[in-house]
Design an enzyme around this catalytic site. Structure first.
Site, PDB file in Angstrom:
ATOM      1  N   GLU A 181       9.718  -0.135  10.366  1.00 10.98           N
ATOM      2  CA  GLU A 181      10.917   0.412  10.876  1.00 10.98           C
ATOM      3  C   GLU A 181      12.119   0.945  10.255  1.00 10.98           C
ATOM      4  OE1 GLU A 181      10.610  -3.486  13.141  1.00 10.98           O
ATOM      5  OE2 GLU A 181      11.179  -2.562  14.741  1.00 10.98           O
ATOM      6  N   VAL A 203       7.897  -2.192   6.226  1.00 13.11           N
ATOM      7  CA  VAL A 203       8.402  -0.644   6.242  1.00 13.11           C
ATOM      8  C   VAL A 203       8.211  -0.146   7.628  1.00 13.11           C
ATOM      9  CG1 VAL A 203       8.027  -0.442   3.719  1.00 13.11           C
ATOM     10  CG2 VAL A 203       6.207   0.252   5.477  1.00 13.11           C
ATOM     11  N   ASN A 257       0.845  -0.991  -0.077  1.00 15.91           N
ATOM     12  CA  ASN A 257       0.067   0.035  -0.088  1.00 15.91           C
ATOM     13  C   ASN A 257       0.849   1.137   0.056  1.00 15.91           C
ATOM     14  OD1 ASN A 257      -1.685   2.174   0.745  1.00 15.91           O
ATOM     15  ND2 ASN A 257      -3.008   0.858   1.931  1.00 15.91           N
TER      16      ASN A 257
HETATM   17 MO1  MOS Z   1       8.522  -2.775  17.020  1.00 19.31          MO
HETATM   18  S1  MOS Z   1       9.924  -2.001  18.209  1.00 19.31           S
HETATM   19  O1  MOS Z   1       8.950  -4.469  16.807  1.00 19.31           O
HETATM   20  O2  MOS Z   1       7.143  -2.538  17.751  1.00 19.31           O
END
Ligand code: MOS
Length: 734
Positions: free
Chosen positions: A700, A698, A626
């Site tokens: 992180e 996506v 998306n």
């Molecule tokens: Mo993320 S720190 O794996 O919610």
């Protein structure tokens, strides 16, 4: 035939969220609901000598005050507190378990009352006498006690020797402070007790099945007697990965009174939960005169609690990013009288790559080389830690597209060389990297004859867009309009899911839906082929598709039957399937997402005020399901990276071991005025190796490297290198 995957689809839960019909953990009601309020410790280490709750209990409307002395029975082994996200070392915190105080802000009593005002007032009347012990909360004062917890990756060659022999060297120390997640939604639990005594636990969590196992373990309850729900989460960023103490306390109240109980933490109590640990990084880089890297050493010292050993991969990202003949990594921990740190968006990478990417910028300055050119010269096509190629790595294309969109080629390399009125202008860049993970996940699909599908999974949507990507994938796989798909999630009774985290949810749940839809298609084909004169006679499941409410031959769309006809002839009104997908372990490839971040800052020369005026973040993360919600993910991450660079810092008064800025007025986060132009680019990255649909996730990647790019831009603007975050104006003009 995909028609929703890859498109900018608006959130299917958007209307519910903006109109307020989406309910959060602290909003669920029940008849005769009891309200709870927590009393927390004001010392950092020691024991409770005496608790006097008599004044609270005497207050009209107070039903009970629970402490370690009168709480319901709880497990007395660590196994009873099972939690799929717990650190490997140590022993999990047990709320209201005994008289020991392990950190300031620890829950030590729970007031139960007929309304929340009474509960909160009564909590102030509970008197505690402590036997206080000397505490330590300052990482810098405990460095001598830090110990090596893990060898993140094996060393390559002799980095110390290679560094000493390098023509150009940089050796620097970088600091990242404690940060708290500060989600908008406070941690909250509403335990609703049914007439049959069964409990429905509405909890703010990123993993309903994790919490379900945990509360059943803690209280010795039968799985069928407890259901954990978390249909909406108002931000979590990792803080909701582990069960938090309010769920235990709310359960204690409900079990004690045999009534429904709600507990909502206060904003300052949120600072007694997990956080991103402060880290000190030493990075040493050695290179030949042409920029060829000879040696990388990264050593991190982080903090943990006295009772658990929390550590993440802070140090070995360079082996994935930069080719270097030698490398050495070390990770140390110092124990402090604080709650255990927790995962917070891109744990390890957000901090470790910050240090690495600032150090690379400093090396480029020493080499008199453009920082982007240095990264291109040391580009790595293999994960050198394991000597593996990538499933895909379009980082070079991120550099190219990002630089072009930003206008990087117009950069004057000299610090303080660019100006806009009274402001110095700086351009900086950095690289980002994160993992492309996937976890076993099951989904159930119920397809009804009216062309409607319900797709369900116990996973969460922590604001990342899971409802929407599940609807998109199901709509494509079943050949239905997206409005005909209903998504159910955040319910422990639904098909198996891990916590939502690690950026693994989109890939995991998409493949589970695809596999379940395959089974639905197979069953429909079987029914269709039983129809007299079936146009699909002789076809195999992978030779037909579901499209526009029909099941049709892939190669001849005219050979088709409507789903309604298929079901009518088959004598069924619905087809229902559940399927678990597990992903084969692949030790032959590195699986990562990448980004290139370009930042413009303008710094007031007299006042040191920094404005991040432009950011371009070019991301390679496989197939984007998306493009709208994914771009929002990256943008939100970039905002958080700006906060990491300039604003965020949890400050402890070490004399008391207590957080001084436990509120979002004094814990600074970026506000609208701090956020200007952010451009997100998704670079094409086809990848059939990472998983069949080529999805990487996506959640992180967007934050990693951003703080470094801002810091590097500030150096370019001002000529001043600030290595400890946040870069507040006193550090710039001081
Ligand atoms: Mo993320 S720190 O794996 O919610």
């Amino acid at each position: 035939m995909a028609s929703y995957i890859g498109t900018p689809t608006s959130r299917v839960d958007g209307r519910a969220k903006v109109t307020g019909s989406a309910q959060y953990a602290g909003e669920f009601g029940a008849p005769d609901l009891v309200y709870a309020s927590v009393v927390t410790s004001t010392i950092s280490r020691g024991r409770i000598a005496h608790i006097d709750a008599s004044r609270a209990l005497a207050l009209d409307g107070v039903l009970d005050v629970l402490t370690h002395e009168n709480r319901p029975k709880m497990a007395n082994t660590d196994a009873g507190y099972s939690d799929e996200v717990a650190p490997e070392g140590g022993s999990p915190f047990r709320p209201l378990y005994d008289d020991k105080i392990k950190f300031n802000g620890q829950p030590i009593a729970l007031v139960l009352a007929k309304d929340s005002e009474t509960a909160r007032f009564a909590a102030t009347l509970v008197h505690i006498d402590y036997d206080e012990e000397k505490h330590a909360t300052d990482l810098h004062a405990r460095l001598d006690k830090a110990y090596v917890v893990e060898k993140p990756d094996k060393p390559r060659g002799n980095a110390a020797k290679a560094f000493a022999a390098s023509a150009v060297r940089h050796d620097g120390e970088y600091f990242t402070p404690i940060e708290h997640h500060n989600p908008m939604e406070l941690f909250a639990t509403t335990v609703v007790r049914g007439g049959d005594g069964k409990l429905t636990v509405f909890d703010k969590t990123q993993g309903v099945q994790n919490v379900h196992r945990y509360v059943c373990g803690v209280f010795g309850l039968k799985p069928d007697d407890v259901r954990v729900m978390s249909p909406y989460v108002g931000g979590a960023f990792g803080s909701g990965l582990r069960p938090q103490y309010q769920v235990v306390l709310a359960m204690q109240g409900a079990l004690q009174l045999k009534r429904s109980v709600r507990l909502v933490l206060t904003r300052d109590q949120m600072y007694g939960l997990g956080y991103r640990p402060a880290t000190i990084h030493r990075v040493a880089l050695g290179a030949q005169k042409d920029g060829t890297l000879e040696a990388i050493t990264q050593e991190a010292i982080a903090m943990t609690s006295q009772y658990e050993e929390f550590s993440r991969n802070d140090t070995s990202w360079s082996a994935l990013l930069y080719k270097s003949a030698t490398a050495k990594y070390e990770h140390k921990l110092a124990r402090l009288d604080v709650p255990t740190p927790s995962d917070m968006r891109a744990p390890g990478a957000a901090t470790g790559v910050y240090a690495l990417e600032c150090a690379m910028d400093e090396l480029a300055v020493a080499l008199k080389l453009d920082p982007l050119e240095l990264r291109l010269r040391s580009y790595s096509n293999r994960d050198q830690n394991n000597d593996n190629p990538y499933t895909s790595k379009e980082l070079k294309e991120c550099y190219r597209q990002g630089a072009e969109a930003f206008g990087w080629s117009k950069r004057n390399p000299a610090p303080r060389s660019m100006r806009d009125g009274t402001e110095l202008v700086g351009w900086g860049m950095a690289t980002g990297i994160w993992e492309a993970l996937q976890v076993p996940t099951a989904t159930r699909i119920v397809l009804t004859a009216n062309g409607h599908a319900e797709v369900s999974c116990a996973t969460s949507d922590i604001g990342t867009g899971t409802y929407t990507v599940m609807a998109q994938v199901a709509a494509d796989m079943l050949g239905l309009p997206i409005d005909n798909v209903t998504v159910k999630l955040g319910d422990s009774s639904l098909p198996q899911s891990h916590v939502e985290g690690g950026s693994w949810t989109a890939a995991s749940v998409a493949h589970a839906i695809a596999a379940t839809a395959d089974q639905i298609r197979g069953e429909l084909l079987g029914l269709a082929q039983k129809m007299p004169g079936s146009p699909l006679a002789g076809l195999k499941p992978d030779e037909v598709v579901l499209s526009d409410g029909m099941i049709a031959a892939k190669k001849a769309a005219s050979r088709s039957v409507s789903l309604a006809d298929v079901m009518r002839h088959g004598g069924v009104d619905r087809v229902e399937r559940e399927k678990l997908v597990e992903f084969a372990e692949d030790t032959k490839h590195a699986r990562n997402t990448h980004s290139a971040i370009f930042v413009e800052v303008k710094v007031d020369e007299q006042l040191g005020i920094v404005r991040v005026t432009r950011v371009v973040d070019a991301v390679a993360a496989g197939r984007i399901i998306n493009t709208k919600t994914a771009a929002s993910q990256i943008m939100g991450s970039v905002v958080w990276g700006i906060g990491m660079a300039l604003h965020e810092e949890t400050l402890i008064d070490h004399k008391f071991g207590r957080v001084m800025n436990a509120n979002i007025a004094e814990y600074h986060v970026p506000v609208h005025a701090d956020v200007h132009d952010i451009k997100v680019i998704f670079v094409e990255e086809p990848d059939s190796t990472v998983n069949p649909l080529g999805i990487k996730g996506v959640g992180e990647i967007g934050i990693v490297g951003v703080a470094a790019a801002v810091a590097n831009a500030i150096y370019h603007a001002t000529g001043k290198r600030v290595r400890d975050l946040p870069i507040t104006l006193n550090k710039i003009i001081g």
